[in-house]
Design an enzyme around this catalytic site. Structure first.
Site, PDB file in Angstrom:
ATOM      1  N   GLY A 133       7.781  -4.537  -0.405  1.00 36.98           N
ATOM      2  CA  GLY A 133       6.561  -4.957   0.284  1.00 36.98           C
ATOM      3  C   GLY A 133       5.613  -5.681  -0.666  1.00 36.98           C
ATOM      4  O   GLY A 133       4.965  -6.661  -0.300  1.00 36.98           O
TER       5      GLY A 133
ATOM      6  N   ASN B  70      -2.648   2.485   4.953  1.00 34.39           N
ATOM      7  CA  ASN B  70      -1.694   3.477   4.466  1.00 34.39           C
ATOM      8  C   ASN B  70      -2.317   4.844   4.238  1.00 34.39           C
ATOM      9  O   ASN B  70      -1.634   5.853   4.270  1.00 34.39           O
ATOM     10  CB  ASN B  70      -1.027   2.984   3.170  1.00 34.39           C
ATOM     11  CG  ASN B  70      -2.009   2.384   2.195  1.00 34.39           C
ATOM     12  OD1 ASN B  70      -2.682   1.406   2.496  1.00 34.39           O
ATOM     13  ND2 ASN B  70      -2.103   2.968   1.023  1.00 34.39           N
TER      14      ASN B  70
ATOM     15  N   SER C 104       8.484  -3.429   4.565  1.00 35.46           N
ATOM     16  CA  SER C 104       9.221  -2.823   3.455  1.00 35.46           C
ATOM     17  C   SER C 104      10.246  -1.825   3.984  1.00 35.46           C
ATOM     18  O   SER C 104       9.935  -1.021   4.870  1.00 35.46           O
ATOM     19  CB  SER C 104       8.227  -2.119   2.533  1.00 35.46           C
ATOM     20  OG  SER C 104       8.905  -1.431   1.518  1.00 35.46           O
TER      21      SER C 104
ATOM     22  N   CYS D 174      -6.072   9.799  -9.336  1.00 35.30           N
ATOM     23  CA  CYS D 174      -6.623  10.366 -10.565  1.00 35.30           C
ATOM     24  C   CYS D 174      -5.947   9.677 -11.733  1.00 35.30           C
ATOM     25  O   CYS D 174      -4.787   9.926 -12.011  1.00 35.30           O
ATOM     26  CB  CYS D 174      -6.334  11.859 -10.597  1.00 35.30           C
ATOM     27  SG  CYS D 174      -6.904  12.652 -12.076  1.00 35.30           S
TER      28      CYS D 174
HETATM   29  C1  LIG Z   1       0.194  -0.996   3.189  1.00 32.66           C
HETATM   30  C2  LIG Z   1       1.192  -1.146   2.084  1.00 32.66           C
HETATM   31  N1  LIG Z   1       1.435  -2.350   1.575  1.00 32.66           N
HETATM   32  C3  LIG Z   1       2.321  -2.544   0.589  1.00 32.66           C
HETATM   33  C4  LIG Z   1       3.027  -1.501   0.059  1.00 32.66           C
HETATM   34  C5  LIG Z   1       4.015  -1.765  -1.041  1.00 32.66           C
HETATM   35  O1  LIG Z   1       5.328  -1.656  -0.576  1.00 32.66           O
HETATM   36  P1  LIG Z   1       6.521  -1.480  -1.631  1.00 32.66           P
HETATM   37  O2  LIG Z   1       6.451  -0.077  -2.094  1.00 32.66           O
HETATM   38  O3  LIG Z   1       7.758  -1.763  -0.843  1.00 32.66           O
HETATM   39  O4  LIG Z   1       6.290  -2.460  -2.711  1.00 32.66           O
HETATM   40  C6  LIG Z   1       2.799  -0.202   0.542  1.00 32.66           C
HETATM   41  C7  LIG Z   1       3.481   0.956  -0.054  1.00 32.66           C
HETATM   42  O5  LIG Z   1       2.966   2.055  -0.054  1.00 32.66           O
HETATM   43  C8  LIG Z   1       1.858  -0.016   1.593  1.00 32.66           C
HETATM   44  O6  LIG Z   1       1.609   1.181   2.095  1.00 32.66           O
END
Ligand SMILES: Cc1ncc(COP(=O)(O)O)c(C=O)c1O
Length: 401
Positions: free
Chosen positions: A71, A150, A198, A324
């Site tokens: 991602g 996230n 991802s 942290c």
């Molecule tokens: C919203 C969001 N974007 C991008 C990423 C990055 O994805 P990757 O771990 O595949 O690089 C994450 C991973 O936690 C995510 O939650």
């Protein structure tokens, strides 16, 4: 000890059917898809089938799917590709609550001469749309706004945002890493130019991502090398992972039809159980526009990391809203952007469920967590010395927890 895994926004279990689909591509069908011989050509056909499955999940055309390594690479590619395609435009707009994959890159670009606008969110994590629209200008190269957060699961109104941006002819990218597979994502209905997803968030393998690039979008590759992905991303394909992601996408499309209500019910059961038995606990984020699997709960006057360690002793895997780093306790930039007071932001826990979770697991958490909070609060000088008013916004330096 049984593991209770409620950290699915961090990563997910690879579905056994995905593993089965991947295995032959390590030791049997190991040809290079770019080779002239049939042995490689057959692999190329399987890649094409995977591309079609992923396209179907988000309602794109297969030619609009570009495989990346994750991602993060998809986000980076969207941003670098756009600024290289519009070298005279020096303004980028994003939100204050993006994942570091976008946030840290645009901050870096801010130091390299770009003007970056970080659009604020309200106390519920909703994006200030007027502030966003008010910033669009002829100098704006790109707007990159995530589909779903996230940490809190809050969903942004991507359709409305995309339409407003496209009316101005500006490129729109969305980081849909947390949205895809959990809520319907249909790029044919929204004017989105680029979208990131991802594999490891949808029960596929780690190390594989996709950038959707709408046909006709101005693009220049980020990884320049071989002719793979029609020249849009050089590098020999991660074949097994692409096949795995294709299978995961097929399963995700099926699950979208049925499984998520069950997950949402479990999430609501967890949330209600904890709010009922733990005083001064608050859910962070707009509950009406939220991913079905996510809840971020603040337990005031204690530290999230201590809660996590005690949950860990019981085999419960969750995550904290605060990062942290190197001894400095800084609550998450997402909760800070939402104006969550330090006393609450520090004690935030994110639970993110999947269709593998059961009612028994949820009930185990709601039984075990309240006494942990009670014990930690007894140790907290803040809790014992009379609690400060909710409105008191402590700075990191002042915060004793
Ligand atoms: C919203 C969001 N974007 C991008 C990423 C990055 O994805 P990757 O771990 O595949 O690089 C994450 C991973 O936690 C995510 O939650």
């Amino acid at each position: 000890m049984k593991t209770i895994y409620v950290d699915n926004n961090a990563t997910t279990k690879v579905d056994p059917l995905v593993v089965d689909a991947m295995l032959p591509f390590f030791s049997e069908q190991y040809g290079n898809p770019s080779s002239m011989h049939d042995f490689g050509g057959k692999v190329a056909q399987h890649i094409q089938e995977a591309r079609e499955k992923i396209a179907a999940l988000i309602h794109a055309s297969p030619e609009e799917i570009v495989f990346t390594s994750c991602g993060t690479e998809s986000d980076s590619t969207a941003i670098w590709a756009t600024i290289s395609s519009f070298p005279n435009k020096k303004h980028i707009i994003t939100s204050r609550v993006e994942h570091p994959a976008v946030k840290n890159l645009v901050e870096h670009l801010g130091k390299k001469g770009y003007r970056v606008t970080f659009v604020p969110v309200d106390r519920q994590g909703n994006l200030d749309l007027d502030a966003l629209y008010g910033q669009l200008s002829d100098d704006t190269a790109l707007v990159s706004v995530m589909w779903a957060n996230n940490e809190t699961g809050v969903i942004f109104p991507i359709d409305e945002i995309a339409r407003a941006i496209k009316e101005r002819g500006i490129v729109f990218h969305t980081d849909a890493v947390q949205a895809v597979g959990k809520i319907p994502v249909d790029v044919s209905r929204h004017p989105i130019d680029m979208l990131s997803l991802s594999g490891h968030k949808i029960h596929g393998p780690k190390g594989i991502g996709v950038l959707y690039i709408k046909k006709g979008t101005k693009f220049s590759p980020f990884l320049i090398g071989g002719h793979q992905e029609k020249g849009r991303r050089g590098g020999t394909e991660n074949v097994a992972s692409i096949i795995g992601l294709g299978k995961a996408a097929e399963l995700a499309a099926d699950h979208l039809k049925s499984d998520w209500q069950k997950v949402a019910d479990l999430r609501d059961r967890l949330e209600a159980g904890l709010l009922r038995s733990v005083p001064q606990s608050i859910v962070n984020g707009n509950s009406d526009a939220r991913l079905p699997n996510t809840t971020s709960i603040s337990f005031e006057y204690i530290e999230g990391e201590s809660i996590l360690l005690m949950l860990n002793e019981l085999g419960i895997c969750a995550s904290s809203g605060s990062a942290c780093t190197s001894g400095s306790l800084e609550p998450s930039h997402v909760l800070r952007a939402m104006g969550v007071p330090f006393t609450a932001a520090h004690g935030s826990i994110r639970f993110s469920l999947s269709q593998y979770n059961t009612k028994e697991e949820i009930d185990y958490i709601t039984e075990k967590l309240p006494p942990i909070i009670e014990r930690l609060r007894q140790l907290s000088p803040f809790w014992n010395q009379g609690k400060p008013a909710e409105s008191s916004m402590l700075t990191g330096a002042e915060c004793p927890i």
